[in-house]
Design an enzyme around this catalytic site. Structure first.
Site, PDB file in Angstrom:
ATOM      1  N   GLY A 186       0.806  -1.110   0.137  1.00  0.00           N
ATOM      2  CA  GLY A 186      -0.127  -0.158   0.048  1.00  0.00           C
ATOM      3  C   GLY A 186       0.798   1.276  -0.193  1.00  0.00           C
ATOM      4  O   GLY A 186       1.782   1.188   0.537  1.00  0.00           O
ATOM      5  N   GLN A 229       3.030   9.950   1.149  1.00  0.00           N
ATOM      6  CA  GLN A 229       4.410   9.260   1.330  1.00  0.00           C
ATOM      7  C   GLN A 229       5.012   9.599   0.080  1.00  0.00           C
ATOM      8  O   GLN A 229       6.294   9.266  -0.162  1.00  0.00           O
ATOM      9  CB  GLN A 229       4.127   7.860   1.401  1.00  0.00           C
ATOM     10  CG  GLN A 229       3.778   7.384   2.543  1.00  0.00           C
ATOM     11  CD  GLN A 229       3.660   5.898   2.488  1.00  0.00           C
ATOM     12  OE1 GLN A 229       2.356   5.375   2.096  1.00  0.00           O
ATOM     13  NE2 GLN A 229       4.678   5.202   3.253  1.00  0.00           N
ATOM     14  N   CYS A 274       6.624  -0.180   7.122  1.00  0.00           N
ATOM     15  CA  CYS A 274       6.119   1.069   6.291  1.00  0.00           C
ATOM     16  C   CYS A 274       7.249   1.391   5.386  1.00  0.00           C
ATOM     17  O   CYS A 274       8.418   1.478   6.021  1.00  0.00           O
ATOM     18  CB  CYS A 274       5.610   2.284   7.303  1.00  0.00           C
ATOM     19  SG  CYS A 274       5.171   3.699   6.321  1.00  0.00           S
ATOM     20  N   LEU A 275       6.984   1.675   4.081  1.00  0.00           N
ATOM     21  CA  LEU A 275       8.085   2.238   3.169  1.00  0.00           C
ATOM     22  C   LEU A 275       8.591   3.479   3.584  1.00  0.00           C
ATOM     23  O   LEU A 275       9.775   3.807   3.029  1.00  0.00           O
ATOM     24  CB  LEU A 275       7.348   2.258   1.814  1.00  0.00           C
ATOM     25  CG  LEU A 275       6.847   1.090   1.105  1.00  0.00           C
ATOM     26  CD1 LEU A 275       5.919   1.427  -0.131  1.00  0.00           C
ATOM     27  CD2 LEU A 275       7.832   0.074   0.884  1.00  0.00           C
ATOM     28  N   HIS A 333      -3.869   1.143   7.881  1.00  0.00           N
ATOM     29  CA  HIS A 333      -2.624   1.825   8.012  1.00  0.00           C
ATOM     30  C   HIS A 333      -2.551   2.986   6.926  1.00  0.00           C
ATOM     31  O   HIS A 333      -1.931   4.292   7.035  1.00  0.00           O
ATOM     32  CB  HIS A 333      -1.524   0.732   7.513  1.00  0.00           C
ATOM     33  CG  HIS A 333      -0.043   1.282   7.375  1.00  0.00           C
ATOM     34  ND1 HIS A 333       1.084   0.713   8.382  1.00  0.00           N
ATOM     35  CD2 HIS A 333       0.679   1.885   6.739  1.00  0.00           C
ATOM     36  CE1 HIS A 333       2.104   1.214   7.999  1.00  0.00           C
ATOM     37  NE2 HIS A 333       1.807   1.998   6.976  1.00  0.00           N
ATOM     38  N   GLU A 334      -3.193   2.868   5.872  1.00  0.00           N
ATOM     39  CA  GLU A 334      -2.991   3.913   4.700  1.00  0.00           C
ATOM     40  C   GLU A 334      -4.071   4.979   4.921  1.00  0.00           C
ATOM     41  O   GLU A 334      -3.668   6.164   4.820  1.00  0.00           O
ATOM     42  CB  GLU A 334      -3.428   3.272   3.415  1.00  0.00           C
ATOM     43  CG  GLU A 334      -2.426   1.998   3.031  1.00  0.00           C
ATOM     44  CD  GLU A 334      -1.036   2.300   2.955  1.00  0.00           C
ATOM     45  OE1 GLU A 334      -0.605   3.617   2.942  1.00  0.00           O
ATOM     46  OE2 GLU A 334      -0.294   1.292   3.183  1.00  0.00           O
ATOM     47  N   HIS A 375      -2.149   7.247   7.268  1.00  0.00           N
ATOM     48  CA  HIS A 375      -1.328   8.273   6.621  1.00  0.00           C
ATOM     49  C   HIS A 375      -2.074   9.593   6.252  1.00  0.00           C
ATOM     50  O   HIS A 375      -1.311  10.340   6.215  1.00  0.00           O
ATOM     51  CB  HIS A 375      -0.605   7.647   5.410  1.00  0.00           C
ATOM     52  CG  HIS A 375       0.546   6.746   5.712  1.00  0.00           C
ATOM     53  ND1 HIS A 375       1.771   7.252   6.090  1.00  0.00           N
ATOM     54  CD2 HIS A 375       0.698   5.319   5.428  1.00  0.00           C
ATOM     55  CE1 HIS A 375       2.638   6.498   6.139  1.00  0.00           C
ATOM     56  NE2 HIS A 375       2.145   5.317   5.816  1.00  0.00           N
TER      57      HIS A 375
HETATM   58 ZN    ZN Z   1       2.703   3.218   5.886  1.00  0.00          ZN
END
Ligand code: ZN
Length: 173
Positions: free
Chosen positions: A46, A51, A97-98, A139-140, A143
C-alpha cells in the site's frame, strides 16, 4: 507512469492532515498510476499520497500474492477519500512502512473494518475485510491523517525503535 520518490520518516509532509478530493481529475489519476508503480517497485502492499509528498486523500493498495488476499476486489485498489465506517474486534499483526525502512513491530488494530471510498471512476465503493486487506486499509488511512504505525506502539516498543527513528530522521536519504 513514473516511479516517485518515497518520503522518509522525519519529512514533515508525513505528519500533515490530507485534503479531501473534490474532483477526480486526469492529473489525480496519473498520480494514482505513478503511486501504483512506486508501490510495486518498492515491494509494498500500500502507498498513501503523503508518502510521495502530496497532501491528498488518496491511497493505492495491493496485498499482492499474500495467501490472505481478499479475492473480492480488483487490485490494485485506487481509493479516494477512504474512510473507516465500521470496525470491530482486535488483532495483533507485524507492520512496516515504506516511509520507515527497517522498522517492523506488532501493532494492535480492529480486526474487521468496512471502508467507504471513491474508486477511479468516481463510484462509491465499500470494502469489507478482516484479513491483511483490513490491516493495510487502516494503515494507509492513518497516513492521510498524519498518523504513522509507530504512533500505535506501546511505550516499550516505541523506546526500542527510537534509535532507528532518530537515525532515519537525521539521514539525508
Ligand atoms: Zn506506511
Amino acid at each position: 507512469m513514473a516511479v516517485l520518490d518515497i518520503r522518509i520518516y522525519g519529512d514533515p509532509v508525513l505528519r500533515k492532515t490530507c485534503e479531501p478530493v473534490t474532483e477526480i481529475t486526469p492529473e489525480l489519476l496519473k498520480l494514482a498510476d505513478d503511486m501504483i508503480e512506486t508501490m510495486y517497485e518498492a515491494n509494498g502492499v500500500g502507498l498513501a499520497a503523503p508518502q510521495v509528498g502530496k497532501t491528498i486523500r488518496l491511497t493505492v493498495i495491493d496485498p499482492q500474492d499474500d495467501v490472505e488476499t481478499n479475492p473480492n476486489y480488483d487490485y490494485p485498489l485506487v481509493l479516494f477519500n477512504p474512510e473507516v465506517i465500521e470496525s470491530e474486534g482486535s488483532d495483533v499483526f507485524e507492520e512496516g512502512c515504506l516511509s520507515i525502512p527497517g522498522v517492523r513491530r506488532n501493532v494492535t488494530r480492529p480486526q474487521r473494518v468496512v471502508v467507504k471510498a471513491l474508486d477511479r471512476h468516481n463510484n462509491e465503493i465499500r470494502i469489507e475485510d478482516d484479513q491483511l486487506l483490513a490491516r493495510v486499509l487502516q494503515h494507509e488511512i492513518d497516513h492521510l491523517n498524519g498518523v504513522l504505525f509507530i504512533d500505535h506502539l506501546s511505550m516499550i516498543d516505541r523506546l526500542a525503535v527510537e534509535p532507528q527513528l532518530r537515525k532515519l530522521k537525521t539521514s539525508k536519504i
